[in-house]
Motif scaffolding. Structure first.
Motif, PDB file in Angstrom:
ATOM      1  N   ASP A 259       0.836  -1.203   0.000  1.00 14.83           N
ATOM      2  CA  ASP A 259       0.000   0.000   0.000  1.00 14.83           C
ATOM      3  C   ASP A 259       0.869   1.251   0.000  1.00 14.83           C
ATOM      4  O   ASP A 259       0.622   2.211  -0.738  1.00 14.83           O
ATOM      5  CB  ASP A 259      -0.915   0.008   1.228  1.00 14.83           C
ATOM      6  CG  ASP A 259      -2.344  -0.393   0.902  1.00 14.83           C
ATOM      7  OD1 ASP A 259      -2.790  -0.149  -0.240  1.00 14.83           O
ATOM      8  OD2 ASP A 259      -3.013  -0.953   1.781  1.00 14.83           O
ATOM      9  N   GLU A 260       1.891   1.241   0.853  1.00 15.58           N
ATOM     10  CA  GLU A 260       2.785   2.399   0.954  1.00 15.58           C
ATOM     11  C   GLU A 260       3.500   2.651  -0.372  1.00 15.58           C
ATOM     12  O   GLU A 260       3.671   3.807  -0.788  1.00 15.58           O
ATOM     13  CB  GLU A 260       3.798   2.174   2.075  1.00 15.58           C
ATOM     14  CG  GLU A 260       4.725   3.359   2.316  1.00 15.58           C
ATOM     15  CD  GLU A 260       5.709   3.124   3.444  1.00 15.58           C
ATOM     16  OE1 GLU A 260       6.610   3.951   3.613  1.00 15.58           O
ATOM     17  OE2 GLU A 260       5.563   2.107   4.149  1.00 15.58           O
ATOM     18  N   ALA A 261       3.935   1.585  -1.021  1.00 13.32           N
ATOM     19  CA  ALA A 261       4.607   1.731  -2.312  1.00 13.32           C
ATOM     20  C   ALA A 261       3.671   2.347  -3.350  1.00 13.32           C
ATOM     21  O   ALA A 261       4.078   3.220  -4.136  1.00 13.32           O
ATOM     22  CB  ALA A 261       5.121   0.381  -2.794  1.00 13.32           C
ATOM     23  N   MET A 262       2.408   1.906  -3.387  1.00 13.19           N
ATOM     24  CA  MET A 262       1.449   2.468  -4.339  1.00 13.19           C
ATOM     25  C   MET A 262       1.243   3.964  -4.087  1.00 13.19           C
ATOM     26  O   MET A 262       1.259   4.772  -5.029  1.00 13.19           O
ATOM     27  CB  MET A 262       0.119   1.726  -4.232  1.00 13.19           C
ATOM     28  CG  MET A 262      -0.975   2.313  -5.128  1.00 13.19           C
ATOM     29  SD  MET A 262      -2.545   1.418  -5.018  1.00 13.19           S
ATOM     30  CE  MET A 262      -3.045   1.791  -3.316  1.00 13.19           C
ATOM     31  N   LEU A 263       1.072   4.338  -2.825  1.00 11.99           N
ATOM     32  CA  LEU A 263       0.861   5.746  -2.506  1.00 11.99           C
ATOM     33  C   LEU A 263       2.111   6.570  -2.809  1.00 11.99           C
ATOM     34  O   LEU A 263       2.017   7.722  -3.254  1.00 11.99           O
ATOM     35  CB  LEU A 263       0.474   5.897  -1.032  1.00 11.99           C
ATOM     36  CG  LEU A 263      -0.846   5.233  -0.625  1.00 11.99           C
ATOM     37  CD1 LEU A 263      -1.093   5.422   0.872  1.00 11.99           C
ATOM     38  CD2 LEU A 263      -2.015   5.771  -1.432  1.00 11.99           C
ATOM     39  N   ASP A 264       3.284   5.986  -2.594  1.00 10.21           N
ATOM     40  CA  ASP A 264       4.539   6.673  -2.908  1.00 10.21           C
ATOM     41  C   ASP A 264       4.651   6.928  -4.410  1.00 10.21           C
ATOM     42  O   ASP A 264       5.052   8.020  -4.838  1.00 10.21           O
ATOM     43  CB  ASP A 264       5.718   5.827  -2.419  1.00 10.21           C
ATOM     44  CG  ASP A 264       7.056   6.491  -2.681  1.00 10.21           C
ATOM     45  OD1 ASP A 264       7.246   7.635  -2.221  1.00 10.21           O
ATOM     46  OD2 ASP A 264       7.901   5.878  -3.349  1.00 10.21           O
ATOM     47  N   GLY A 265       4.296   5.927  -5.220  1.00  6.82           N
ATOM     48  CA  GLY A 265       4.313   6.123  -6.670  1.00  6.82           C
ATOM     49  C   GLY A 265       3.328   7.185  -7.109  1.00  6.82           C
ATOM     50  O   GLY A 265       3.616   8.001  -8.003  1.00  6.82           O
ATOM     51  N   TYR A 266       2.180   7.187  -6.470  1.00  9.09           N
ATOM     52  CA  TYR A 266       1.142   8.171  -6.824  1.00  9.09           C
ATOM     53  C   TYR A 266       1.607   9.586  -6.504  1.00  9.09           C
ATOM     54  O   TYR A 266       1.505  10.500  -7.341  1.00  9.09           O
ATOM     55  CB  TYR A 266      -0.140   7.844  -6.061  1.00  9.09           C
ATOM     56  CG  TYR A 266      -1.351   8.620  -6.539  1.00  9.09           C
ATOM     57  CD1 TYR A 266      -2.247   8.059  -7.441  1.00  9.09           C
ATOM     58  CD2 TYR A 266      -1.619   9.903  -6.075  1.00  9.09           C
ATOM     59  CE1 TYR A 266      -3.359   8.758  -7.881  1.00  9.09           C
ATOM     60  CE2 TYR A 266      -2.727  10.617  -6.507  1.00  9.09           C
ATOM     61  CZ  TYR A 266      -3.595  10.040  -7.409  1.00  9.09           C
ATOM     62  OH  TYR A 266      -4.704  10.736  -7.850  1.00  9.09           O
ATOM     63  N   THR A 267       2.135   9.798  -5.289  1.00  8.06           N
ATOM     64  CA  THR A 267       2.520  11.145  -4.869  1.00  8.06           C
ATOM     65  C   THR A 267       3.766  11.653  -5.584  1.00  8.06           C
ATOM     66  O   THR A 267       4.075  12.839  -5.500  1.00  8.06           O
ATOM     67  CB  THR A 267       2.743  11.193  -3.348  1.00  8.06           C
ATOM     68  OG1 THR A 267       3.693  10.189  -2.970  1.00  8.06           O
ATOM     69  CG2 THR A 267       1.429  10.954  -2.613  1.00  8.06           C
ATOM     70  N   GLY A 268       4.459  10.768  -6.295  1.00  6.72           N
ATOM     71  CA  GLY A 268       5.554  11.236  -7.134  1.00  6.72           C
ATOM     72  C   GLY A 268       5.063  12.003  -8.348  1.00  6.72           C
ATOM     73  O   GLY A 268       5.851  12.683  -9.020  1.00  6.72           O
ATOM     74  N   VAL A 269       3.761  11.909  -8.636  1.00  3.94           N
ATOM     75  CA  VAL A 269       3.168  12.581  -9.801  1.00  3.94           C
ATOM     76  C   VAL A 269       2.185  13.663  -9.382  1.00  3.94           C
ATOM     77  O   VAL A 269       2.185  14.767  -9.915  1.00  3.94           O
ATOM     78  CB  VAL A 269       2.465  11.561 -10.717  1.00  3.94           C
ATOM     79  CG1 VAL A 269       1.747  12.246 -11.873  1.00  3.94           C
ATOM     80  CG2 VAL A 269       3.464  10.535 -11.231  1.00  3.94           C
ATOM     81  N   ARG A 270       1.308  13.340  -8.413  1.00  2.00           N
ATOM     82  CA  ARG A 270       0.286  14.301  -7.976  1.00  2.00           C
ATOM     83  C   ARG A 270      -0.046  14.073  -6.508  1.00  2.00           C
ATOM     84  O   ARG A 270       0.243  13.012  -5.951  1.00  2.00           O
ATOM     85  CB  ARG A 270      -0.961  14.226  -8.855  1.00  2.00           C
ATOM     86  CG  ARG A 270      -1.762  12.959  -8.658  1.00  2.00           C
ATOM     87  CD  ARG A 270      -2.893  12.754  -9.683  1.00  2.00           C
ATOM     88  NE  ARG A 270      -3.534  13.906 -10.208  1.00  2.00           N
ATOM     89  CZ  ARG A 270      -4.774  14.293  -9.922  1.00  2.00           C
ATOM     90  NH1 ARG A 270      -5.494  13.599  -9.040  1.00  2.00           N
ATOM     91  NH2 ARG A 270      -5.310  15.343 -10.496  1.00  2.00           N
ATOM     92  N   ASP A 271      -0.643  15.066  -5.883  1.00  5.55           N
ATOM     93  CA  ASP A 271      -1.007  14.951  -4.468  1.00  5.55           C
ATOM     94  C   ASP A 271      -2.095  13.896  -4.283  1.00  5.55           C
ATOM     95  O   ASP A 271      -2.939  13.682  -5.161  1.00  5.55           O
ATOM     96  CB  ASP A 271      -1.526  16.291  -3.940  1.00  5.55           C
ATOM     97  CG  ASP A 271      -0.441  17.347  -3.863  1.00  5.55           C
ATOM     98  OD1 ASP A 271       0.745  16.972  -3.827  1.00  5.55           O
ATOM     99  OD2 ASP A 271      -0.786  18.546  -3.840  1.00  5.55           O
TER     100      ASP A 271
END
Length: 338
Positions: A259-271
């Protein structure tokens, strides 16, 4: 005999014949048509005489309005044109259509067939930290594109920001396979979940989302990810895509890290979009009810064989969710579906 009463093999044989006839409308020469999946939809791999490969999809159980299917095809075309995200791009017929209506003996009404570009690589299957980080990044890229993209006039995405998305409610209205006791439980859970998800939707930005983006709807090839199965795409809030992806992660010690990895990938592009932990767990619980709701109307033999076990599992999960406000898949008593 109705289509639903046929064996899976007989259903596929009937659908394959219909697909081969419909493919005559496309600028290609089929050589081989092989089954990939026969479940919610039926998908074939098409190999042409010239050596090209395509995916051929028949919308078997999701009876989309034509405007919604047009919207899906338009968004895929725009994503393919405008972004780095690799998606199955629709192939047009000789007269410029991106899907064609087909009739299948034993099935009421029209189905629709679409031909799309072939995606290289393997299905992800087992989620890993690098893969989930990339899935989060791909999701954010899709959300960025959706937020800026204008849906072409004359077509319309369905609203899928409700717990049961755009499916008919088979839980409240009753179903022959659901006892009165279970129906009362599901209705109680649905009411609680709808209140929390409704609050999440009210604070989010509504836009087209994938609606089914999880590890089994992406492919990996040498570290590059491609995204497919936009069949559930519609207007909702980005937090719903995040909850859907999280729902399919293994419910074990790896879950938090993935889950943390998915959110980290997401926040690398947008909030991250706005949501609370309570709302996120409600969205997870709602996903289980949506899957049950859709399963009750599916026609393939394999899907029908899962109903009894899945009903028992959903009952246990909903009782635990109502007791704790936390959604967990592996509650005591849950049995494997296969």
């Amino acid at each position: 005999m109705s289509f639903a009463q046929l064996s899976d093999r007989a259903q596929v044989r009937r659908l394959r014949a219909v697909a081969l006839e419909a493919l005559q409308q496309y600028p290609l020469e089929p050589d081989r048509l092989r089954l990939l999946q026969h479940d919610f939809n039926t998908t074939f791999r098409l190999d042409t005489v010239s050596g090209e490969k395509f995916a051929v999809r028949i919308d078997l159980n999701r009876r989309k309005p034509v405007s919604a299917l047009d919207a899906e095809m338009a968004w895929l075309t725009a994503i393919d044109r405008d972004t780095e995200v690799i998606v199955p791009a629709p192939l047009t017929t000789r007269d410029g259509r991106q899907h064609v209506p087909v009739r299948v003996e034993g099935v009421d009404g029209e189905l629709h067939l679409a031909v799309m570009s072939w995606l290289p690589g393997r299905d992800l299957d087992v989620p890993t930290v690098p893969a989930m980080r990339e899935l989060g990044r791909q999701m954010a890229l899709l959300h960025d594109h959706a937020a800026a993209w204008t849906v072409p006039p004359g077509i319309e995405f369905p609203a899928i920001d409700a717990v049961l998305m755009d499916s008919p409610d088979r839980l409240r209205t009753g179903h022959p396979e659901i006892s009165d006791e279970r129906r009362d439980l599901f209705v109680q859970a649905l009411g609680c979940i709808e209140a929390a998800v409704g609050a999440m939707v009210a604070t989010g930005e509504r836009m087209p989302i994938h609606g089914d983006l999880h590890p089994w709807n992406v492919k990996w090839l040498r570290g590059r990810m491609s995204v497919f199965d936009f069949d559930d795409a519609g207007i909702a809030v980005p937090a719903q895509d995040l909850a859907i992806a999280s729902y399919y992660l293994p419910d074990d010690e790896r879950r938090a890290e993935l889950d943390e990895a998915m959110l980290d990938g997401y926040t690398g592009v947008r909030d991250l979009p706005p949501f609370t932990i309570e709302q996120f767990h409600a969205a997870l619980a709602g996903r289980t009810l949506l899957l049950l709701n859709d399963l009750l109307d599916m026609t393939s033999g394999e899907s029908r064989s899962l109903v009894a076990k899945f009903l028992g599992n959903v009952e246990l999960r909903m009782r635990a969710y109502l007791d704790t406000g936390v959604y967990e898949a592996n509650v005591p008593g849950v049995v494997p579906l296969s």
